[in-house]
Design an enzyme around this catalytic site. Structure first.
Site, short mmCIF file in Angstrom:
data_model
loop_
_atom_site.label_atom_id
_atom_site.label_comp_id
_atom_site.label_asym_id
_atom_site.label_seq_id
_atom_site.Cartn_x
_atom_site.Cartn_y
_atom_site.Cartn_z
CG LEU A 106 6.65 -10.72 -26.24
CD1 LEU A 106 6.46 -12.13 -26.78
CD2 LEU A 106 7.63 -9.95 -27.11
CG ASP A 107 3.47 -4.96 -28.88
OD1 ASP A 107 3.08 -5.90 -29.59
OD2 ASP A 107 4.27 -4.10 -29.29
CG LEU A 108 -3.17 -6.70 -28.93
CD1 LEU A 108 -3.85 -7.64 -27.94
CD2 LEU A 108 -4.11 -5.55 -29.29
CG ASN A 109 -1.08 -5.88 -32.82
OD1 ASN A 109 -2.05 -6.64 -32.87
ND2 ASN A 109 -1.21 -4.56 -32.75
CB SER A 110 4.89 -8.56 -30.18
OG SER A 110 5.14 -7.25 -30.65
#
Length: 229
Positions: A101-105
């Site tokens: 999951l990316d940084l902002n997810s």
């Protein structure tokens, strides 16, 4: 006999690719001897050390559901010194993530101590369902009325299974997005293509596992009987 990099990955130390890098960097010893070839074969009788840590070749596969908070990246080491998922986890053995999951997810991230188990989950041929709740700003009609299947963006094809609107107010809309094969930043790129700005992205399901009532930063282990199924 198995490849050394595979043994390291199966022990939950890191991915097989990262294991090969560690070997080439001289950080792996077999029976006290530094090994520099990822093609080296070993068996269960060999003693393997990675960066001075003795690994356990006979451990049983284990699986955890973790609620990844916003602001953490899914990697063991970050060259930009950002906070990582694995730095925040306490009380767990050495684990790797199944997907990212990316940084902002935020939301459901599966963790395991087994490289083989991770690969089984990630195989595209297994078509495991991923469900996301997405909040976005902009006009939803354009996306919902468009053909978003087999969509090409910057030379990459995306094929979401479904995108449905389930809540809307004056400023934002909530969507449920179902994928069977996740690509890097796929949802954000699709929404941006149709003029929508994603401001919240939560994964709530991966395969048969759901986030349930977990709070950000919390985790729980899956019962071995469920895992064996």
């Amino acid at each position: 006999m198995q490849r050394l990099a595979k043994i390291i990955s199966n022990a939950g130390i890191c991915s097989r690719r990262d294991a090969e890098k560690l070997i080439l960097e001289g950080q792996v010893k077999v029976d006290g001897i530094t090994i520099l070839s990822p093609a080296t074969n070993v068996d269960i009788s060999n003693q393997i050390e990675v960066s001075g840590i003795l690994i356990n070749q006979s451990q049983k596969p284990r699986l955890w559901i973790y609620y990844k908070p916003v602001g953490l990246i899914t990697t063991h080491k970050d060259p930009l010194s950002r906070k990582t998922v694995f730095e925040q986890l306490t009380g767990l053995p050495r684990v790797i993530s199944i997907g990212r999951l990316d940084l902002n997810s935020e939301g459901l991230l599966l963790l395991t101590n087994s490289g083989d188990l991770a690969r089984q989950f990630e195989l595209p041929s297994n078509r495991l369902k991923r469900v996301y709740h997405v909040r976005a700003y902009g006009k939803s009609d354009i996306l919902l009325k468009s053909d978003y299947k087999n969509l090409e963006i910057d030379g990459i094809f995306y094929n979401p299974h479904s995108i449905k609107l389930f809540k809307q107010n004056k400023s934002n809309s909530w969507f449920e997005v179902v994928l069977f094969e996740g690509k890097n930043r796929e949802i954000r790129r699709i929404f941006e293509y149709f003029g929508l700005k994603v401001n919240k992205l939560i994964r709530i399901q991966y395969g048969s596992f759901t986030i349930d009532n977990l709070k950000p930063g919390a985790y729980k282990e899956i019962n071995n009987k469920i895992l064996e199924k």
